[in-house]
Design an enzyme around this catalytic site. Structure first.
Site, PDB file in Angstrom:
ATOM      1  N   PHE A   1      -3.639   3.541  15.153  1.00 43.56           N
ATOM      2  CA  PHE A   1      -3.868   4.582  14.151  1.00 43.56           C
ATOM      3  C   PHE A   1      -5.021   4.141  13.254  1.00 43.56           C
ATOM      4  O   PHE A   1      -5.212   2.948  13.031  1.00 43.56           O
ATOM      5  CB  PHE A   1      -2.606   4.811  13.296  1.00 43.56           C
TER       6      PHE A   1
ATOM      7  N   ASP B   1      -4.253  -6.126   5.242  1.00 43.68           N
ATOM      8  CA  ASP B   1      -5.264  -6.956   5.918  1.00 43.68           C
ATOM      9  C   ASP B   1      -5.230  -8.397   5.437  1.00 43.68           C
ATOM     10  O   ASP B   1      -5.507  -9.314   6.193  1.00 43.68           O
ATOM     11  CB  ASP B   1      -6.664  -6.370   5.685  1.00 43.68           C
TER      12      ASP B   1
ATOM     13  N   LYS C   1       8.094 -17.037 -10.621  1.00 46.88           N
ATOM     14  CA  LYS C   1       7.287 -15.951 -11.188  1.00 46.88           C
ATOM     15  C   LYS C   1       6.135 -16.538 -12.010  1.00 46.88           C
ATOM     16  O   LYS C   1       6.342 -17.455 -12.821  1.00 46.88           O
ATOM     17  CB  LYS C   1       8.191 -15.090 -12.089  1.00 46.88           C
TER      18      LYS C   1
ATOM     19  N   LYS D   1     -12.903   1.685  16.001  1.00 48.99           N
ATOM     20  CA  LYS D   1     -11.641   0.951  16.109  1.00 48.99           C
ATOM     21  C   LYS D   1     -11.183   0.849  17.569  1.00 48.99           C
ATOM     22  O   LYS D   1     -10.678  -0.180  18.003  1.00 48.99           O
ATOM     23  CB  LYS D   1     -10.573   1.681  15.273  1.00 48.99           C
TER      24      LYS D   1
ATOM     25  N   LYS E   1     -10.722  -2.910  18.898  1.00 53.82           N
ATOM     26  CA  LYS E   1      -9.370  -3.403  19.207  1.00 53.82           C
ATOM     27  C   LYS E   1      -9.065  -3.368  20.706  1.00 53.82           C
ATOM     28  O   LYS E   1      -8.045  -3.897  21.141  1.00 53.82           O
ATOM     29  CB  LYS E   1      -8.327  -2.577  18.467  1.00 53.82           C
TER      30      LYS E   1
ATOM     31  N   ASN F   1       0.843  -1.198   0.000  1.00 54.28           N
ATOM     32  CA  ASN F   1       0.000   0.000   0.000  1.00 54.28           C
ATOM     33  C   ASN F   1       0.876   1.246   0.000  1.00 54.28           C
ATOM     34  O   ASN F   1       2.100   1.153  -0.007  1.00 54.28           O
ATOM     35  CB  ASN F   1      -0.966  -0.024   1.200  1.00 54.28           C
TER      36      ASN F   1
ATOM     37  N   PRO G   1      -2.662 -11.677  10.663  1.00 59.28           N
ATOM     38  CA  PRO G   1      -2.922 -11.475  12.094  1.00 59.28           C
ATOM     39  C   PRO G   1      -3.040  -9.983  12.380  1.00 59.28           C
ATOM     40  O   PRO G   1      -2.364  -9.167  11.752  1.00 59.28           O
ATOM     41  CB  PRO G   1      -1.672 -12.051  12.766  1.00 59.28           C
ATOM     42  N   ASP G   2      -3.915  -9.639  13.316  1.00 61.49           N
ATOM     43  CA  ASP G   2      -4.041  -8.237  13.724  1.00 61.49           C
ATOM     44  C   ASP G   2      -3.049  -7.993  14.861  1.00 61.49           C
ATOM     45  O   ASP G   2      -3.251  -8.444  15.991  1.00 61.49           O
ATOM     46  CB  ASP G   2      -5.486  -7.932  14.160  1.00 61.49           C
ATOM     47  N   ILE G   3      -1.988  -7.296  14.546  1.00 62.24           N
ATOM     48  CA  ILE G   3      -0.886  -7.134  15.502  1.00 62.24           C
ATOM     49  C   ILE G   3      -1.337  -6.308  16.703  1.00 62.24           C
ATOM     50  O   ILE G   3      -1.123  -6.679  17.864  1.00 62.24           O
ATOM     51  CB  ILE G   3       0.322  -6.467  14.801  1.00 62.24           C
TER      52      ILE G   3
HETATM   53  O1  C5P Z   1      -8.885  -1.143  11.005  1.00 61.83           O
HETATM   54  P1  C5P Z   1      -7.440  -1.527  10.973  1.00 61.83           P
HETATM   55  O2  C5P Z   1      -7.268  -2.956  11.319  1.00 61.83           O
HETATM   56  O3  C5P Z   1      -6.771  -1.138   9.690  1.00 61.83           O
HETATM   57  O4  C5P Z   1      -6.746  -0.683  12.149  1.00 61.83           O
HETATM   58  C1  C5P Z   1      -5.593   0.049  11.995  1.00 61.83           C
HETATM   59  C2  C5P Z   1      -4.733  -0.043  13.228  1.00 61.83           C
HETATM   60  O5  C5P Z   1      -4.447  -1.394  13.537  1.00 61.83           O
HETATM   61  C3  C5P Z   1      -3.391   0.594  13.031  1.00 61.83           C
HETATM   62  O6  C5P Z   1      -2.907   1.026  14.283  1.00 61.83           O
HETATM   63  C4  C5P Z   1      -2.553  -0.563  12.482  1.00 61.83           C
HETATM   64  O7  C5P Z   1      -1.166  -0.369  12.679  1.00 61.83           O
HETATM   65  C5  C5P Z   1      -3.093  -1.715  13.287  1.00 61.83           C
HETATM   66  N1  C5P Z   1      -3.076  -3.007  12.580  1.00 61.83           N
HETATM   67  C6  C5P Z   1      -2.254  -4.023  13.025  1.00 61.83           C
HETATM   68  N2  C5P Z   1      -2.301  -5.259  12.395  1.00 61.83           N
HETATM   69  C7  C5P Z   1      -3.118  -5.474  11.358  1.00 61.83           C
HETATM   70  C8  C5P Z   1      -3.959  -4.461  10.895  1.00 61.83           C
HETATM   71  C9  C5P Z   1      -3.903  -3.229  11.514  1.00 61.83           C
HETATM   72  O8  C5P Z   1      -1.489  -3.818  13.978  1.00 61.83           O
HETATM   73  N3  C5P Z   1      -3.130  -6.656  10.760  1.00 61.83           N
END
Ligand code: C5P
Length: 410
Positions: free
Chosen positions: A337, A289, A299, A351, A355, A220, A317-319
């Site tokens: 953020f 995501d 390739k 959010k 989260k 991105n 994974p959502d860190i």
């Molecule tokens: O809605 P979204 O998941 O994009 O939320 C953005 C926030 O979550 C940001 O702080 C981003 O760094 C964090 N994030 C993360 N891991 C992900 C997706 C988003 O830590 N896979």
């Protein structure tokens, strides 16, 4: 599009005495004088006799727009006491380059020339002394120099560097004077309030790259600039900073420990085990995501039948959510953020709840990606607070102050 705001004149209103002792690095002091003036400082140059063997007072006068002082017998100050007058006006004395001999003079409290004399005569509580050593690596490594530098620190001076690398003598090693921009940034950091002293901050920044095959991937437009500005602002505020960076070409802020990663899973694996050793976690990274469910080993080629390949995607994974759910004893204070294209406040609050983090910072993604300026909306249990448009470093410092204020009770 409106032009980005000017970067901060971080030394505006500061009066700096820039001292030069003898060494080939004097040529870098000319650049340093220019950098300090550009950052808004007034600069009064003082040179030793040895320094004048390397660069002329005329050069330094032209760069600072002020006559240079070279002698304690200079009759210009009305009371004929240059050594007293110069340090009384100064917010800091920076000696760059500081030779091995000059450091020895400082440590012994010698005062045979104007520069060591004014360092000795400065009001020690009010006028800090910063010293950038510059010498051959053997001279730097010599026990006498090391002993002197340790004593200089113990006497309250701040030692900047030295750096490492090629030396004018043809040797390679420790002892190079830091570059002009590095010394300027050290001085700017020195003047920042130490709002996060003793805190350990973990930051993610930049995009992630999710490989499709060995040459292509999903990523991105995040530039990483906001996260890097935050890393710098946290370090300036006295924190120990770990920066986990996706693929970006940005210089690591001084004093920050950087871990480079590429994919979301690598970022996750770098962050989660490190989280419990930190007091604050700031997730600025634009983490992809989704990633391709499998990576092609080679390739993907056009098959000649005009048939486009299709990909199955799987969720990353959502860190941030993972760290925010760690057991209380292991969980740093989390800041998320939200990069949105509309309806910032609503999305940021959503959010915050989804989260489970105490603070979410909203910004308009398309308006800020890659730019040097931004505009932030802080959303937390207290309500909303706007940090108006400014360059990213100014915003980062304002955000640091907000975080520090919320951390006080922890
Ligand atoms: O809605 P979204 O998941 O994009 O939320 C953005 C926030 O979550 C940001 O702080 C981003 O760094 C964090 N994030 C993360 N891991 C992900 C997706 C988003 O830590 N896979």
């Amino acid at each position: 599009m409106s032009p980005p705001p000017a970067p901060p004149a971080d030394l505006q209103g500061r009066h700096i005495v820039l001292g030069l002792s003898g060494g080939i690095a004097c040529y870098k002091a000319a650049e340093l004088a220019r950098e300090l003036v550009k950052a808004g400082a007034t600069v009064q140059v003082v040179m030793t006799d040895a320094a004048q063997q390397f660069i002329t007072p005329v050069t330094m006068q032209a760069l600072t727009n002020r006559p240079v002082f070279t002698s304690q017998w200079d009759a210009r100050p009305a009371n004929a006491m240059a050594h007293i007058e110069l340090s009384r006006e100064a917010d800091a004395i920076v000696v760059a380059p500081a030779s091995a001999d000059f450091i020895a003079q400082l440590v012994q409290g010698r005062a045979a020339e104007l520069l060591p004399l004014l360092c000795l005569a400065r009001p020690i509580e009010r006028c800090p002394l910063l010293v950038a050593p510059a010498m051959n690596r053997e001279m730097w490594a010599h026990p006498a120099t090391q002993r002197n530098v340790a004593q200089l620190r113990a006497d309250g001076a701040r030692v900047l560097g030295p750096g490492s690398g090629d030396q004018a003598c043809g040797e390679v090693g420790d002892g190079r004077m830091l570059e002009a921009e590095e010394i300027r940034d050290e001085l700017i950091a020195f003047f920042q309030p130490k709002l996060l002293a003793g805190r350990r901050v973990l930051i993610t920044a930049g995009p992630t790259f999710e490989a499709i095959d060995p040459v292509r991937g999903i990523t991105n437009l995040s530039s990483g600039k906001m996260g890097f500005a935050l890393a710098r602002a946290c370090a300036e505020a006295g924190a120990t900073v770990t920066l986990v960076a996706g693929p970006v070409h940005l210089a690591t802020p001084r004093g920050v420990q950087r871990v480079n990663v590429t994919s979301a899973r690598q970022m996750h694996d770098a962050v989660v085990p490190a989280a419990k050793a930190h007091d604050v976690f700031i997730a600025t990274a634009a983490v992809a995501d989704w990633r391709p469910a499998s990576m092609n080993e080679h390739k993907i080629k056009k098959d000649g039948k005009k048939q486009a390949p299709t990909f199955e995607l799987t969720e990353n994974p959502d860190i941030l959510a993972t760290v925010a759910r760690l057991p209380v004893a292991e969980r740093p204070w989390c800041v998320g953020f939200a990069a949105e294209s509309q309806d910032l406040a609503r999305h940021a609050r959503e959010k915050l709840e989804r989260k489970g983090v105490p603070l979410v910072v909203g910004n308009l993604g398309p308006a800020t990606f890659g730019r040097d300026d931004n505009q932030l909306l802080l959303v937390d249990a207290r309500g909303e607070r706007e940090l108006p448009a400014a360059d990213k470093l100014t915003l980062a410092r304002a955000l640091v102050a907000e975080i520090a204020e919320r951390m006080k009770s922890r």
